[in-house]
Design an enzyme around this catalytic site. Structure first.
Site: not given
Ligand code: SD4
Length: 307
Positions: A151, A182, A202-203, A205
């Protein structure tokens, strides 16, 4: 007066540089963040945001984005938006509304259409080829498809002390149609309050939203923690909790800045990010987890894969 712009991933470099130019000339945080994120959305090279974003399991690009104004706490978000060029601008427009500020799927598309946003087929040939290849791989080798997601998230402080935060993503590659991460969720993918500071994540969600991590970082900063301490504490403590309760923690990375323009980063995986301030030209950093703490260093942008 000072200004700061901090963003997730190396792909934000060009956008951050454009945003920094505006901030230098006393431009507003809202103008700078929109320009910076649109720059990432418009670039088909980045396979996880906007045009060229990776499709869902059935080959459709579904985009999530959010925008938050730290002066008013106005927030707007879209999820599962299809075929509009700049989801962040649609989210920004929604953040000015009193009602119906988070729209999904067909409702988000209709709002974008009614408000004259640019329609665009967001599925590039390259993204379609990647999807086809992955589908075959997943079917042939029985692999997990959920690999490849990022993201662009940013937090900006301008010289008038206004703070804003925003995100944009195509979410998890090969996600189920209708899956929301997320990034569009207030408190999880982003949060900002100009009286304190802002954060964006980020990562994975599905894990970030379990801890409302962006809000948690802002809350920790409100208790007096420096941004670096707040980001690292939030990510490491929550990753630990996930491991304890579920046996595994997904990738989680977070950047933040406070109202003084100081910034921080927390991550449980290797993670690149970009920062520019009134003191420092735009630079790419690489963060890693070492002995339970996030450490980072400046890197040459060419050292990092541009995806
Ligand atoms: C999501 N958090 O949709 C996003 C994807 C991402 O690095 O940022 N991946 O779950």
């Amino acid at each position: 007066m000072s200004w700061t712009i901090i963003a997730t991933w190396r792909m934000a470099l060009e956008g951050v540089s454009k945003g920094a130019e505006l901030l230098k000339e006393n431009g507003s945080a809202s103008e700078a963040i929109e320009k910076a994120i649109r720059c990432v959305e418009d670039n088909p090279r980045y396979g996880s945001v906007g045009y060229g974003g990776l499709p869902n399991y059935v080959g459709e690009v579904e985009l999530d984005a959010a925008y938050m104004n730290g002066d008013t706490l106005g927030i707007g978000a879209v999820a599962g938006l299809k075929d509009y060029a700049n989801p962040v601008s649609v989210a920004k427009k929604l953040s000015e509304d009193r009602f119906n500020i988070f729209l999904v799927g067909a409702g988000a598309d209709a709002y974008a259409h009614m408000n004259g946003f640019e329609r665009k087929n967001m599925l590039t040939e390259a993204a379609r080829d990647t999807w086809k290849a992955r589908l075959k791989e997943v079917n042939d080798k029985n692999l997990s498809p959920y690999d490849g997601h990022d993201t662009v998230g940013m937090v900006v402080l301008d010289s008038a002390s206004t703070m804003v935060a925003a995100t944009s993503t195509s979410g998890l590659f090969m996600k189920k149609p209708g899956r929301i991460g997320d990034s569009a969720l207030s408190g999880s993918g982003l949060y900002v309050d100009s009286e304190i500071g802002g954060a964006t994540a980020t990562g994975l969600g599905e894990d970030i939203m379990k801890g409302c991590l962006s809000y948690e970082v802002v809350r920790l900063m409100s208790e007096g923690l420096a941004p670096q301490e707040a980001a690292d504490q939030a990510v490491q403590a929550f990753s630990e909790k996930l491991r304890r309760k579920k046996g595994v923690a997904g990738a989680i990375s977070l950047v933040c800045a406070n109202k003084k323009g100081e910034w921080g980063v927390g991550t449980n995986v290797e993670f690149s990010f970009v920062v520019a301030t009134d003191q420092d030209a735009p630079q790419v950093y690489l963060a890693n987890l070492e002995n339970g703490k996030t450490v980072y260093r400046v890197v040459d942008p060419s050292e990092i894969e541009d995806k």
